[in-house]
Design a protein around this motif. Structure first.
Motif, short mmCIF file in Angstrom:
data_model
loop_
_atom_site.label_atom_id
_atom_site.label_comp_id
_atom_site.label_asym_id
_atom_site.label_seq_id
_atom_site.Cartn_x
_atom_site.Cartn_y
_atom_site.Cartn_z
N ARG A 13 0.90 -1.05 -0.10
CA ARG A 13 0.40 -0.24 0.10
C ARG A 13 0.98 1.49 0.13
NH1 ARG A 13 -3.74 -2.17 3.20
NH2 ARG A 13 -2.94 -1.37 5.03
N GLU A 14 1.78 1.53 0.91
CA GLU A 14 2.91 2.30 0.75
C GLU A 14 4.19 2.65 -0.32
OE1 GLU A 14 2.99 5.04 3.06
OE2 GLU A 14 1.02 4.07 4.52
N ALA A 15 3.76 1.84 -1.29
CA ALA A 15 4.80 2.01 -1.95
C ALA A 15 3.85 2.64 -3.46
CB ALA A 15 5.38 0.37 -3.23
N LEU A 16 2.94 2.71 -3.52
CA LEU A 16 2.58 3.60 -3.99
C LEU A 16 1.90 4.77 -4.38
CD1 LEU A 16 -1.65 1.12 -4.66
CD2 LEU A 16 0.73 1.57 -6.05
N ARG A 17 2.32 5.23 -2.51
CA ARG A 17 2.76 6.34 -2.16
C ARG A 17 3.87 7.52 -1.80
NH1 ARG A 17 -0.93 7.60 3.25
NH2 ARG A 17 -0.76 5.14 3.66
N TYR A 18 4.76 6.44 -1.86
CA TYR A 18 6.09 6.71 -1.97
C TYR A 18 6.71 6.97 -0.58
CZ TYR A 18 5.74 8.46 -6.60
OH TYR A 18 5.61 8.77 -7.72
N HIS A 19 6.13 5.66 0.68
CA HIS A 19 5.81 5.28 1.69
C HIS A 19 5.75 6.29 2.62
CE1 HIS A 19 7.46 1.22 0.51
NE2 HIS A 19 8.01 2.01 -0.12
N ALA A 20 5.01 7.63 2.11
CA ALA A 20 5.23 7.97 2.49
C ALA A 20 4.02 8.55 3.94
CB ALA A 20 4.47 10.12 1.86
N GLY A 21 3.77 7.34 3.78
CA GLY A 21 2.43 7.47 5.19
C GLY A 21 3.07 6.24 6.10
N TRP A 22 4.19 5.66 6.17
CA TRP A 22 4.41 5.39 7.07
C TRP A 22 5.29 6.43 9.15
CZ3 TRP A 22 4.40 0.27 7.69
CH2 TRP A 22 4.96 -0.29 5.83
N GLU A 23 4.49 5.06 10.14
CA GLU A 23 4.87 6.39 11.16
C GLU A 23 5.94 6.56 11.91
OE1 GLU A 23 1.79 3.54 13.23
OE2 GLU A 23 1.26 5.60 13.70
N ARG A 24 6.61 7.52 12.67
CA ARG A 24 7.17 7.02 13.34
C ARG A 24 7.46 5.22 14.06
NH1 ARG A 24 10.45 11.07 15.68
NH2 ARG A 24 11.24 10.09 16.86
N ALA A 25 8.45 4.30 14.30
CA ALA A 25 8.62 3.33 14.80
C ALA A 25 8.60 3.18 16.70
CB ALA A 25 9.82 2.51 14.31
N TRP A 26 8.51 4.81 17.13
CA TRP A 26 8.30 4.91 18.78
C TRP A 26 8.92 6.45 18.31
CZ3 TRP A 26 12.96 2.32 16.19
CH2 TRP A 26 14.17 3.28 16.66
N SER B 117 11.51 -2.07 -6.46
CA SER B 117 12.09 -1.36 -5.96
C SER B 117 11.65 -0.16 -5.62
CB SER B 117 13.18 -0.41 -6.14
OG SER B 117 12.46 0.39 -7.31
N PRO B 118 10.46 -0.03 -5.89
CA PRO B 118 9.42 0.46 -4.98
C PRO B 118 8.48 -0.33 -3.50
CG PRO B 118 8.46 0.60 -7.37
CD PRO B 118 9.90 -0.15 -7.09
N PHE B 119 9.01 -1.56 -3.93
CA PHE B 119 8.03 -2.29 -2.30
C PHE B 119 9.27 -2.65 -1.42
CE2 PHE B 119 5.61 -2.67 -6.18
CZ PHE B 119 4.27 -2.97 -6.32
N LEU B 120 10.57 -2.37 -2.39
CA LEU B 120 11.98 -3.25 -1.31
C LEU B 120 11.82 -1.56 -1.02
CD1 LEU B 120 12.88 -5.67 -4.00
CD2 LEU B 120 11.44 -5.61 -2.51
N PRO B 121 11.92 -0.75 -0.26
CA PRO B 121 12.77 0.34 0.47
C PRO B 121 13.80 0.05 1.77
CG PRO B 121 10.04 0.39 1.90
CD PRO B 121 9.95 -0.65 0.02
N ALA B 122 14.23 0.88 2.09
CA ALA B 122 15.04 0.87 3.17
C ALA B 122 14.19 -0.15 3.69
CB ALA B 122 15.72 1.83 3.47
N LEU B 519 11.11 12.27 -7.56
CA LEU B 519 12.84 11.97 -8.11
C LEU B 519 13.63 11.09 -7.41
CD1 LEU B 519 12.56 15.38 -10.62
CD2 LEU B 519 13.01 13.03 -11.19
N LYS B 520 13.13 11.80 -6.12
CA LYS B 520 13.51 11.43 -5.11
C LYS B 520 14.61 9.23 -5.30
CE LYS B 520 12.58 14.93 -1.99
NZ LYS B 520 11.77 15.69 -1.39
N MET B 521 13.17 9.23 -5.24
CA MET B 521 14.07 7.59 -5.82
C MET B 521 14.00 6.96 -6.75
SD MET B 521 10.06 5.77 -4.38
CE MET B 521 9.99 4.23 -4.15
N LYS B 522 14.84 8.23 -7.28
CA LYS B 522 16.08 7.64 -8.26
C LYS B 522 17.28 8.23 -8.10
CE LYS B 522 13.00 7.64 -11.72
NZ LYS B 522 12.04 8.45 -13.43
N ILE B 523 17.47 8.95 -6.71
CA ILE B 523 18.66 9.41 -6.57
C ILE B 523 19.49 8.89 -5.75
CG2 ILE B 523 20.04 11.69 -5.30
CD1 ILE B 523 17.09 13.14 -5.89
N PHE B 524 20.88 8.06 -5.74
CA PHE B 524 21.49 7.23 -5.12
C PHE B 524 22.31 7.83 -4.32
CE2 PHE B 524 19.89 2.99 -6.90
CZ PHE B 524 18.81 3.46 -7.61
N LEU B 525 22.27 7.56 -2.32
CA LEU B 525 23.38 8.16 -2.41
C LEU B 525 24.72 7.21 -1.96
CD1 LEU B 525 21.05 9.30 0.81
CD2 LEU B 525 22.55 10.38 -0.85
#
Lengths: 417, 1003
Positions: A13-26, B117-122, B519-525
């Motif tokens: 689900r988060e992959a579809l919105r650039y993982h912007a919805g994850w909350e703080r782990a703690w 990769s969209p499903f495999l973030p950090a 774009l940020k998902m294409k910037i490699f550190l």
């Protein structure tokens, strides 16, 4: 307070919105003026203590105070070995409790700590060591710990890259614990922190305890770099600096602080599936999921508090491991570091009441604390909640040094944990 | 395409071709090429695949900081994974293979990860793979493990050898650029012993590449002249191909010399590890250029501007036909100008700064190179190779203004000093706002034993980015080191360096500044570990706010380059995400080594038979030639038994035991510790370290003694002989000699320093041979020379004299229960005496026996063995040895401890003999089972086996063990554990199985 669950579906689900919805782990709250229980030290043991206070005893008005960043001490510096093939009954009990809790930790915490029951072999390379491990196997059979003494051929089968016929110390067998293994150390701290936060506890980083407030022989709170905080009960869980904190509480501990050395190689494709410990030559090695060979050495021969790597033990350890695993000679050491370990006289931990009322201490895990984290937290939580140790902690009291009732594990030739 | 150009190449020798193979394809280069430059010269831009997404990777750098272009070198016993092509010198016959792909570098199944990769973030793996539980071990983990890792594991042992080298220097200088050379000049002229090391094969660092003029001449000329001067100084040692690997406490440093990597067929060690003790260490380790964080910055063909310049100037390799430059500083213009001068096309310089007006930009303009100011890149076209650059406004969200076709992009985000060695031992850093980097804080250096700093940073490693300042700084560092050492600095002019000045750079941590999440998902550190800007932002969002948390959560900087390229950019990304200042976020810890060093070099020479010293008794060779089956005992090898044709070990032991009981046996007891304690207070000392009273022992007599530690536990035993009034000879166990010697020294040096007593370890001075058995006296009498009769030399006595013409000290003691003499002769005559015993004893059936027979003989007599009956938790009282604990003494080590409540508990496990009902031996380490379980659910126990053997004398299994209240329970039958079988029953009996009255030993 409840955390959003981690799952493959949440990830998708988060992959579809650039993982912007994850909350703080703690959460990262400011300290309140008072808690029922304060735990000093947000390492694995401290966080596990807080977690089981909440989970087993419903005590959630708890703060865990951390001088630096959580999991930044030995929890994040060890070689991640988990095993419970200990000789003495009290050790076997608490380490086996811990190992069994590791088995379900990912599910319990809803965070994948990557517990990998890949098996642990402790090599026997002298006749004396053979007898020692045979004894441990007998003891384990009565303690409910599954181990067996295996032949050199079976060792070779489990670890094909091992040279079992070395000219100096041929492998004569090994103590095999199939259900031992490794876990992702950082994730253990993070997982507990997230779960504690989820129960409404406060994990307060960058908060150094500078003093312990007492009144009439009882603890009343702590002074910190972020102000005074009151409490009814205090748990000191600060491996590496236990003696320093005990001094603030007005008592002394039979502890020495030493730097333990470790290193990793560059990552390579899988070549070793199990954890190997070789005590005669003194080195241990496993391969992380990332591919690095994770290598543990010994402690420096002098007391100190710097978490630096030193070289002499690294040399000794790698010499031993090249002898045992010739293929690693052409790998490269990527990084070495040190961690400060508490050493007691019998190399066993202290989970104990203290001379200060309401103040409890958990320390002295020596070189083997990571594997104990859940069991240690379980036993410490019981001690704090009830004010008296339960069966897991009973033998690990401070009074054992006065009584001469040591729990000495080095007797089984196992100098390294 | 990348290719060799016709002119230039300061490091290559065009007269000498070298041919090598990459992925099986034959290629050629020139002597002086690195593998990277040679591959680029052959238009091989793609050299590997990244760790996580298996993305195509080409070199991004030209030196030690390279994260991408790693290969497996060589094969078989010389295979080495993860070698940087940028630091590998080529030679004819070199073979290299790219890594981390299947089936091939160009077509890699693993690259599917990139689409996912969209499903495999950090940290995605922390959030999934939890259910169902068994699948982690069975499926998820194996898949992750196989897709992770980089190179293959070697499959053979190492054919090469390594050595350690020890060096003491007043001043160790790390880095042979112009700052390091100048520092060496300053220190060398003052007469200090100087060690100057350089990690590459070449001196001078970047100055010659940057076209610096020194003293009016090209830098190369000054470098050559300076090397001549330094080489002429006897007090200066120079080593190239030698990297400063680590700095440790008190001026201890490691240097890693790659001797044979460039010339693999030459003889000698492959690597040499220098272990240096230096008074002062100067780190002139240079600086590393930072990548820029723009989308697509990881496509092969995107390189550091300095690397593009290096390849061009040093190796005459143009990495592209059309190279776009993207920068935030003036230095990158040098690359544009160098390319232009070499006739290569530079379609545009994209400068993030609103106005680029320094001398270098002006020169570029004058050359007609197009400059776009206030711009950045918002994308890179191409997958396996750059085909175009998309220009955007730096200040915007990345809308493309123009797409410029190109096949290479040279980027520069500014420079970071190499502060690793400064930091290893605690040197602190300070943030330099103008240059946007961390530099050493000279007020907080690593501190030595005297509280003063012992590391000085110099040149660009110290944040001095211009050549002239580097020379000045190198000179100042050299002189500061001299001053710190208490030497006097000598004069000597510093050459003036000329290079164009630079206008300020502009920190750019994100390009374009308002890049969209996509774009940020294409910037490699981190190029190797595939950590993207979005990953760092995710970490910050999830509360992994500490830089250590971010590193560990995203794996940023954990790759084989340890973040040399990525750390500062990652840090900046994190501080932006947190809204904090970079210096407040801080760096992760710099750990040794600077770049990875071979494990073989650390292990050094000590391999195979010389892994650890093997200690040999004077009769060792004889044992080997006569069937000895050795076992390691400490560093000794002792014969376990002597095998004869067709015998098993058990057969041999049985024969040896029976022969010793019935005729006469010969034991090499030379390994027993022999400590002489001498001085007026010798007796006093021994009274304190032994539980027994030793001061009352008469010269000429022996006494069996016990030693405990301060916790009361038994640690050693042995026979003490009083030689004269002030001299005692203390025998220890074989394993105990060094340990007990150290134990005595520790007490003498730390607690009883006023005692006049001295300890020396004479273990190896004597050969000690036990002649044991009913015929023992007969054998010695046949040798002749001294009276060994019962009256002259009674049991527990000793005498000095000659036997068979050899000076001998004879102890009438017994560890077997038989008539026994232990004879000490000078080590040099041990073999002679052994031979004479064999000859004299032949008619009586004399035979040597090994350690196992020794064990059986003593167990039959109920004698304890340290390490069997004791394990560090046993006190003498447990073993029924109360008779050896003096009641008359005020104190001895362990006395107070033995008065503690648990030690005096009447319910302790105590020594008894054990006899199985069926006659078979008990298992080693078996426990006696008790009723019920304890509070932790463990089965209760009531004792354990400490020694168990088949007794040839009694023809049955015998054992000793510690049993709860054992001595009070004679005759009781206990159950003992057996492996995978039902318990075994054994009866508690007296521990002395043989000759209970002791008649045989006292004849």
């Amino acid at each position: 307070m409840a955390r959003r669950r981690y799952s493959v579906f949440a990830l998708a689900r988060e992959a579809l919105r650039y993982h912007a919805g994850w909350e703080r782990a703690w959460n990262s709250p400011a300290p309140k003026s008072r808690y029922d229980v304060i735990i000093i030290g947000a390492g694995g043991h401290g966080l596990a203590t807080a977690y089981y206070l909440g989970k087993n005893f419903g005590i959630t008005n708890v703060a865990v105070l951390e001088k630096g960043w959580l999991g930044g001490g030995n929890t994040g510096r060890n070689t991640t070995i988990i095993r419970s093939n200990y000789l003495q009954d009290p050790s076997a009990a608490i380490y086996e409790k811990a190992r069994s809790l590791y088995e379900t930790m990912s599910q319990d915490l809803n965070m994948n700590v990557m517990f990998s029951p890949r098996g642990v072999i402790m090599l026997a390379q002298t006749e004396h060591e053979v007898r020692g491990y045979q004894r441990t196997a007998h003891a384990n059979s009565l303690q409910g710990v599954q181990t067996e003494f295996i032949s050199p051929a079976r060792v070779k089968q489990l670890v094909p890259i091992m040279n079992i016929d070395g000219p100096r110390y041929p492998v004569l067998g090994g103590l095999w614990q199939e259900r031992g293994g490794t876990a992702r150390h950082d994730a253990v701290a993070w997982g507990y922190a997230r779960a504690c936060s989820g129960m409404g506890m406060d994990i307060i980083q960058q908060c150094e305890v500078t003093g312990i407030r007492r009144e009439g022989g009882k603890v009343t709170g702590v002074t910190t770099t972020r102000g005074d905080i009151g409490c009814s009960k205090l748990g000191i869980v600060v491996a590496g600096h236990s003696g320093v904190m005990a001094e603030k509480a007005g008592f002394r501990l039979p502890i020495e602080s030493l730097a333990l050395q470790a290193l990793v190689s560059e990552p390579i494709k899988p070549c070793m599936d199990v954890v190997v410990m070789a005590n005669t030559v003194h080195g241990y090695m496993s391969q992380s999921d990332k591919g690095e060979m994770v290598i543990g050495g010994g402690t420096d021969g002098f007391n100190n508090y710097t978490q630096r790597g030193s070289f002499h033990h690294i040399e000794e350890t790698l010499r031993a491991l090249v002898e045992t695993f010739p293929v690693i000679s052409r790998l490269k050491m990527l990084r070495q570091w040190g961690g400060i370990v508490d050493m007691t006289g019998d190399r066993s931990p202290i989970i104990s009441k203290t001379p200060l009322g309401g103040c409890f201490v958990n320390c002295g895990w020596g070189t083997g604390g990571f594997k104990a984290i859940p069991g240690s937290g379980w036993a410490m939580a019981e001690l704090i909640a009830k004010g008296e140790p339960g069966p897991l902690a009973a033998e690990f009291g401070l009074n054992r040094f006065a009584e001469g009732r040591f729990i000495d594990e080095s007797v089984a030739a196992g100098v390294a944990h | 395409m990348s290719r060799r150009i016709q002119q230039g190449g300061r490091l290559i020798d065009r007269a000498q071709r070298e041919s090598f193979a990459f992925n099986g394809r034959q290629m050629s280069g020139f002597a002086g090429d690195t593998l990277a430059s040679a591959l680029l010269a052959n238009d091989q831009m793609m050299m590997g695949r990244s760790f996580k997404y298996h993305r195509p990777r080409g070199p991004v750098a030209s030196g030690a900081e390279e994260p991408n272009a790693l290969v497996g070198l060589s094969a078989g016993a010389r295979f080495e994974p993860n070698q940087r092509t940028t630091t590998t010198e080529i030679y004819t016959g070199l073979t290299a293979r790219s890594q981390n792909h299947w089936p091939s570098l160009d077509y890699d199944i693993g690259a599917l990860n990139g689409f996912l990769s969209p499903f495999l973030p950090a940290g995605f793996y922390y959030k999934t793979f939890m259910h169902p539980r068994p699948l982690w071990k069975a499926l998820f983990e194996p898949v992750i493990r196989h897709s992770a890792g980089l190179g293959k594991a070697p499959t053979e042992g190492d054919a090469d050898r390594y050595e350690h080298f020890y060096f003491f220097a007043d001043v160790m200088i790390v880095g042979g650029g112009i700052a390091g050379l100048q520092a060496a000049l300053a220190a060398g002229r003052a007469g200090a012993k100087v060690l100057l090391i350089e990690q590459t094969a070449h001196w001078g660092g970047r100055a010659p590449v940057d076209g610096v003029m020194i003293g009016g001449k090209p830098a190369d000329e000054w470098i050559a002249a300076t090397l001549d001067t330094l080489n002429a100084m006897d007090n200066v040692t120079l080593r190239s191909r030698t990297m400063g690997a680590g700095v440790y406490d008190h001026g201890y440093a490691l240097a890693y010399e790659r001797c044979e990597d460039a010339v693999p067929q030459a003889r000698g060690p492959r690597h040499r590890l220098w272990r240096v003790r230096a008074g002062q260490i100067i780190t002139a380790t240079g600086a590393i250029e930072r990548p820029l964080s723009f989308p697509g910055n990881d496509v092969p063909g995107v390189m550091l501007a300095s690397a593009v310049r290096d390849y061009l100037v040093n190796w005459a390799v143009a990495v592209g036909k059309r190279t776009v430059i993207v920068t935030n500083n003036d230095d990158a213009y040098r690359t544009a100008i160098a390319l232009h001068d070499a006739g290569e096309a530079v379609p545009v310089i994209v400068d993030a700064r609103p106005d680029a007006k320094g001398p270098l930009p002006e020169r570029a303009r004058a050359l007609g190179i197009r400059i776009e100011q206030g711009c950045g890149l918002s994308g890179v076209k191409g997958g396996k190779r750059v085909t175009g650059a998309q220009i955007c406004r730096q200040s915007g969200a990345g809308a493309v203004i123009e797409e410029v076709p190109c096949d290479a992009i040279a980027m520069s985000g500014g420079w970071s000093p190499v502060v690793h060695l400064w930091s290893h031992c605690g040197g602190k850093l300070t943030w330099d706002d103008a240059q946007a980097h961390f530099r050493p804080d000279p007020s907080r250096p690593p501190i030595g034993h005297d509280g003063a700093g012992f590391v000085i940073a110099a040149g660009s490693a110290n944040g001095e980015m211009l050549a002239g300042a580097c020379l000045q700084d190198g000179d100042a560092a050299g002189k500061a080191a001299i001053k710190a050492l208490g030497l006097k600095a000598k004069g000597g002019a510093i050459a003036q360096a000329e290079a164009e000045g630079e206008h300020p750079m502009m920190p750019v941590w994100l390009m374009p500044a308002d890049a969209t999440p996509e774009l940020k998902m294409k910037i490699f550190l981190d190029y190797q570990n595939d950590v993207k800007l979005s990953d760092v932002q995710l970490a910050a969002r999830e509360g992994y706010e500490s830089v250590e948390h971010t590193k560990r959560y995203t794996t940023l900087g954990m790759a084989t380059d340890q973040g040399k390229l990525s750390n500062i950019n990652g840090l900046a990304a994190l501080s932006q995400a947190l809204g904090a200042d970079i210096p407040d976020v801080g760096t992760t810890t710099f750990r040794p080594p600077y770049t990875p060093i071979s494990i073989g070099s650390i292990a050094g020479e000590a391999r195979g038979p010389i892994f650890q010293p093997i200690r040999q008794t004077p009769m060792h060779a004889w044992h080997s030639e006569n069937g000895a089956d050795f076992e390691p005992v400490g560093q000794w090898r002792r014969p376990y038994c002597y095998l004869r044709d067709g015998e098993t070990r058990a057969d041999a032991v049985t024969r040896e035991v029976r022969n010793t009981r019935q005729a006469v046996g010969l034991l090499d007891a030379s390994t027993l510790g022999k400590l002489v304690v001498k001085g007026p207070d010798a007796g006093k000392l021994l009274d304190l370290v032994y539980t027994n009273m030793m001061s009352t022992l008469k010269p000429g007599n022996c006494r069996y003694g016990l030693m405990c530690n301060d916790n009361g536990f038994l640690i050693d035993d042995g026979v003490v002989a009083r030689i004269d009034d002030q001299t005692f000879l203390c025998h220890t166990t074989t394993g105990g000699a060094e340990r007990i010697h150290a134990h005595l020294e520790e007490w003498l040096q730390t607690e009883w320093w006023d005692m006049q007593a001295y300890v020396a370890n004479l273990t190896e001075q004597y050969a000690q041979i036990a002649v044991v058995g009913p015929k023992a006296r007969t054998v010695l009498e046949k040798l002749g020379g001294m009276d060994v009769g019962r009256d002259t030399l009674p049991f527990m006595g000793w005498a000095e004299g000659e036997l068979a013409g050899i000076p001998a000290r004879v102890y009438r003691i017994s560890f077997s229960g038989e008539l026994s003499f232990e004879v000490a002769v000078p080590a040099s005559r041990g073999q002679e005496f052994w031979n004479k015993c064999l000859a004299a004893g032949a008619e009586f059936g004399i035979m040597p026996y090994g350690t196992e027979a020794l064990h059986v003989l003593r167990a039959e007599k109920g004698f304890i063995m340290i390490g069997d009956e004791t394990d560090g938790t046993v006190i003498p009282q447990d073993l029924g040895l109360n008779w050896a604990i003096s009641k008359k003494k005020d104190d001895f080590i362990g006395k107070r401890a033995q008065q503690r409540s648990h030690m005096t508990d009447p319910n302790r496990w105590k020594l008894v003999g054990l006899e199985t009902l069926d006659g078979t031996p008990l298992e080693d380490g078996a426990y006696a089972i008790a009723e019920g379980t304890n509070a932790n659910g463990q089965r209760k126990t009531q004792g354990r086996v400490t020694s168990t053997y088949y007794s040839p004398t009694l023809d049955r299994g015998i054992a000793m063990g510690l049993v709860l209240n054992g001595p009070d329970r004679m005759g009781e039958v206990l159950e003992f554990t057996r492996t995978d079988r039902p318990p075994q029953h054994a009866r508690i009996v007296d521990a002395v199985f043989y000759d209970k009255e002791g008649e045989k030993q006292n004849v």
